[in-house]
Design a protein around this motif. Sequence first.
Motif, mmCIF file in Angstrom:
data_model
loop_
_atom_site.group_PDB
_atom_site.id
_atom_site.type_symbol
_atom_site.label_atom_id
_atom_site.label_comp_id
_atom_site.label_asym_id
_atom_site.label_seq_id
_atom_site.Cartn_x
_atom_site.Cartn_y
_atom_site.Cartn_z
ATOM 1 N N MET A 58 0.842 -1.197 0.000
ATOM 2 C CA MET A 58 0.000 0.000 0.000
ATOM 3 C C MET A 58 0.873 1.241 0.000
ATOM 4 N N ASP A 59 0.311 2.323 -0.483
ATOM 5 C CA ASP A 59 1.001 3.605 -0.446
ATOM 6 C C ASP A 59 1.211 4.017 1.000
ATOM 7 N N ILE A 60 2.229 4.813 1.237
ATOM 8 C CA ILE A 60 2.534 5.270 2.585
ATOM 9 C C ILE A 60 1.357 6.049 3.171
ATOM 10 N N ALA A 61 0.745 6.919 2.388
ATOM 11 C CA ALA A 61 -0.388 7.714 2.875
ATOM 12 C C ALA A 61 -1.553 6.805 3.268
ATOM 13 N N ASP A 62 -1.823 5.775 2.479
ATOM 14 C CA ASP A 62 -2.899 4.834 2.806
ATOM 15 C C ASP A 62 -2.598 4.106 4.110
ATOM 16 N N TYR A 63 -1.348 3.704 4.297
ATOM 17 C CA TYR A 63 -0.956 3.014 5.525
ATOM 18 C C TYR A 63 -1.141 3.920 6.743
ATOM 19 N N LEU A 64 -0.721 5.174 6.618
ATOM 20 C CA LEU A 64 -0.797 6.083 7.750
ATOM 21 C C LEU A 64 -2.224 6.491 8.102
ATOM 22 N N THR A 65 -3.147 6.401 7.146
ATOM 23 C CA THR A 65 -4.533 6.774 7.428
ATOM 24 C C THR A 65 -5.392 5.579 7.844
ATOM 25 N N GLN A 66 -4.799 4.398 7.938
ATOM 26 C CA GLN A 66 -5.536 3.241 8.440
ATOM 27 C C GLN A 66 -5.931 3.492 9.884
ATOM 28 N N GLY A 67 -7.004 2.847 10.305
ATOM 29 C CA GLY A 67 -7.451 3.001 11.686
ATOM 30 C C GLY A 67 -6.420 2.502 12.684
ATOM 31 N N GLY A 68 -6.388 3.153 13.815
ATOM 32 C CA GLY A 68 -5.472 2.744 14.876
ATOM 33 C C GLY A 68 -4.095 3.345 14.718
ATOM 34 N N GLN A 69 -3.354 3.344 15.785
ATOM 35 C CA GLN A 69 -1.998 3.874 15.791
ATOM 36 C C GLN A 69 -1.090 2.767 16.311
ATOM 37 N N THR A 70 -0.584 1.942 15.403
ATOM 38 C CA THR A 70 0.231 0.789 15.783
ATOM 39 C C THR A 70 1.688 1.190 15.957
ATOM 40 N N ALA A 71 2.478 0.254 16.440
ATOM 41 C CA ALA A 71 3.917 0.480 16.557
ATOM 42 C C ALA A 71 4.519 0.750 15.177
ATOM 43 N N GLY A 72 3.969 0.129 14.137
ATOM 44 C CA GLY A 72 4.437 0.373 12.775
ATOM 45 C C GLY A 72 4.192 1.806 12.328
ATOM 46 N N HIS A 73 3.023 2.341 12.667
ATOM 47 C CA HIS A 73 2.711 3.735 12.346
ATOM 48 C C HIS A 73 3.691 4.669 13.054
ATOM 49 N N ARG A 74 3.905 4.414 14.351
ATOM 50 C CA ARG A 74 4.807 5.274 15.113
ATOM 51 C C ARG A 74 6.228 5.223 14.566
ATOM 52 N N GLU A 75 6.708 4.044 14.163
ATOM 53 C CA GLU A 75 8.060 3.924 13.606
ATOM 54 C C GLU A 75 8.169 4.648 12.267
ATOM 55 N N LEU A 76 7.147 4.540 11.423
ATOM 56 C CA LEU A 76 7.177 5.240 10.140
ATOM 57 C C LEU A 76 7.170 6.753 10.351
ATOM 58 N N TRP A 77 6.344 7.260 11.268
ATOM 59 C CA TRP A 77 6.352 8.696 11.570
ATOM 60 C C TRP A 77 7.727 9.126 12.060
ATOM 61 N N ARG A 78 8.374 8.309 12.917
ATOM 62 C CA ARG A 78 9.698 8.642 13.422
ATOM 63 C C ARG A 78 10.708 8.720 12.286
ATOM 64 N N LEU A 79 10.656 7.766 11.355
ATOM 65 C CA LEU A 79 11.573 7.779 10.205
ATOM 66 C C LEU A 79 11.346 9.010 9.320
ATOM 67 N N LEU A 80 10.084 9.342 9.092
ATOM 68 C CA LEU A 80 9.769 10.510 8.264
ATOM 69 C C LEU A 80 10.271 11.802 8.920
ATOM 70 N N ARG A 81 10.097 11.898 10.234
ATOM 71 C CA ARG A 81 10.575 13.101 10.932
ATOM 72 C C ARG A 81 12.089 13.224 10.837
ATOM 73 N N THR A 82 12.834 12.108 10.907
ATOM 74 C CA THR A 82 14.295 12.192 10.807
ATOM 75 C C THR A 82 14.731 12.637 9.418
ATOM 76 N N LEU A 83 13.941 12.314 8.389
ATOM 77 C CA LEU A 83 14.288 12.762 7.032
ATOM 78 C C LEU A 83 14.187 14.273 6.889
ATOM 79 N N PHE A 84 13.248 14.879 7.609
ATOM 80 C CA PHE A 84 12.970 16.298 7.420
ATOM 81 C C PHE A 84 13.505 17.181 8.527
ATOM 82 N N ASP A 85 14.185 16.607 9.505
ATOM 83 C CA ASP A 85 14.817 17.420 10.566
ATOM 84 C C ASP A 85 16.112 18.021 10.099
#
Length: 85
Positions: A58-85
Amino acid sequence: MALLKRELYRQVNGPEITHTDCCFLVFDTDSKKLYVEREIAHLEANIGGTIDYQTATMDIADYLTQGGQTAGHRELWRLLRTLFD
């Protein structure tokens, strides 16, 4: 085709490995596509050791908009933030 994978999430349930759920961030170096891949495997030990294995992408945006906030969602957000810091 070279695929670069980074594990985002892994969950294993059961005293023996009876159910696994894994998510990976994947970069396809040939097509230059970045996406999330989810692998689910379920072992039915009492039915002759049959394994049900499913993979979905699935596309990253589709994954992030899935219901719930799993450990996978949190890790992907962390990786994205490190790219743009």
